[in-house]
Design a protein around this motif. Structure first.
Motif, PDB file in Angstrom:
ATOM      1  N   SER A 175       0.786  -0.976   0.090  1.00 17.35           N
ATOM      2  CA  SER A 175      -0.059   0.071  -0.082  1.00 17.35           C
ATOM      3  C   SER A 175       0.954   1.310  -0.017  1.00 17.35           C
ATOM      4  N   LEU A 176       0.476   2.561  -0.669  1.00 18.83           N
ATOM      5  CA  LEU A 176       0.904   3.552  -0.653  1.00 18.83           C
ATOM      6  C   LEU A 176       1.178   4.151   0.731  1.00 18.83           C
ATOM      7  N   ALA A 177      -0.055   3.982   1.445  1.00 22.21           N
ATOM      8  CA  ALA A 177       0.116   4.679   2.773  1.00 22.21           C
ATOM      9  C   ALA A 177       1.094   4.035   3.748  1.00 22.21           C
ATOM     10  N   ASP A 178       1.386   2.772   3.788  1.00 22.93           N
ATOM     11  CA  ASP A 178       2.290   2.199   4.638  1.00 22.93           C
ATOM     12  C   ASP A 178       3.756   2.249   4.133  1.00 22.93           C
ATOM     13  N   ALA A 179       3.750   2.250   2.884  1.00 25.25           N
ATOM     14  CA  ALA A 179       5.237   2.597   2.244  1.00 25.25           C
ATOM     15  C   ALA A 179       5.525   3.830   2.416  1.00 25.25           C
TER      16      ALA A 179
END
Length: 294
Positions: free
Chosen positions: A21-25
């Protein structure tokens, strides 16, 4: 014109592939999701194909899986390179080549190297023991980083005195000269065979010149000289620190009328041309505890 692939693009792609996911990255990288999304899009634009199956970034495309393997290898190599560069700059890694005379290599350097290697376990040391003329050639040819010898100034190198010690007669403990050694003079050596060596030319005392001129045996290796002395071939003149305390069968006899001392100098490139590892070893030599004016 396409943008060049940057290391941050690879890190961004790896983080998204790992987290899905973009958020976790973004949280892992310390960036905003929009910044991660933009960098990932630039990476895909450069490649010319999508790396993820959907906008959710939870599954890689077949091309994405192949590229991920390449990215992992490249980032691992880059991180190793950075670690090595930082290690070299902090003298945690590197190589130092020392060229020293045998007595310095045998007597002076062991405690210095023991201390240095304990403080810098990742630095590789290469030490050769040879005569002063070879040490000078090693320095000039770039085969040595540090020279330790009784040699004069050398163009392009810094030179500093490390220590000095007295010359004396070395003979077996039961030799006639050893009977009254506290008052030994050059005149007392008349009639005894002298095993000459490279350091003898440093002694300019008038009383020694005829003794040296009469010598018919020249030996340059310290270990060979001492073996010949032990076997009764003759006596020799050496600096005091060339005779180790464990040489119980040999006697070092100071000369009351010898005015010359052996001086050992350290030669190095100018500070700005030394590697951090070489600079660290030079500091260790400078702070070593040995008799500088014995």
């Amino acid at each position: 014109m396409k943008l060049a692939i940057k290391i941050e693009m690879l890190r961004c792609f790896r983080a998204v592939a790992e987290h899905g996911s973009l958020a976790d990255a973004a949280e892992t990288l310390g960036r905003t999701p929009s910044a991660v999304s933009m960098m990932l899009r630039q990476f895909e634009d450069h490649i010319g194909a999508p790396l993820f199956e959907s906008a959710r970034k939870s599954h890689l495309t077949p091309l994405g899986m192949m590229i991920r393997a390449e990215v992992e290898r490249e980032l691992a190599h880059f991180e190793r390179t950075v670690t090595n560069i930082e290690g070299l700059s902090r003298a945690e890694h590197g190589n130092v080549r020392i060229s020293a005379t045998p007595s310095v290599a045998q007597v002076i350097m062991p405690p210095i190297l023991r201390r240095f290697m304990a403080d810098h376990p990742g630095v590789r040391i290469e030490m050769s023991d040879t005569d002063s003329a070879t040490i000078e050639r090693d320095l000039e040819a770039g085969r040595a980083d540090i020279g330790m010898a009784s040699i004069g100034p050398l163009s392009g190198f810094e030179r500093e005195l490390v220590f000095s010690d007295a010359f004396g007669v070395v003979c077996p403990v039961d030799h006639p000269l050893a009977r009254d050694w506290s008052h030994l003079t050059w005149a007392d050596m008349t009639g005894y065979t002298l095993i000459a060596n490279g350091l003898c030319k440093q002694i300019t005392d008038d009383g020694f010149r005829p003794i040296l001129d009469a010598s018919t045996l020249m030996v340059r290796n310290t270990a060979s000289i001492l073996s010949l002395v032990r076997s009764g071939v003759g006596v020799t003149i050496l600096p005091e620190m060339a005779v180790l305390p464990e040489f119980l069968d040999l006697e070092f006899l100071p000369l009351t009328d010898c005015s010359i001392r052996r001086e050992v100098w350290m030669l190095t490139p100018p500070d700005k041309l030394m590697t951090p590892a070489t600079r660290a070893l030079v500091r260790t030599i400078r702070t070593a505890e040995f008799p500088r004016n014995r």
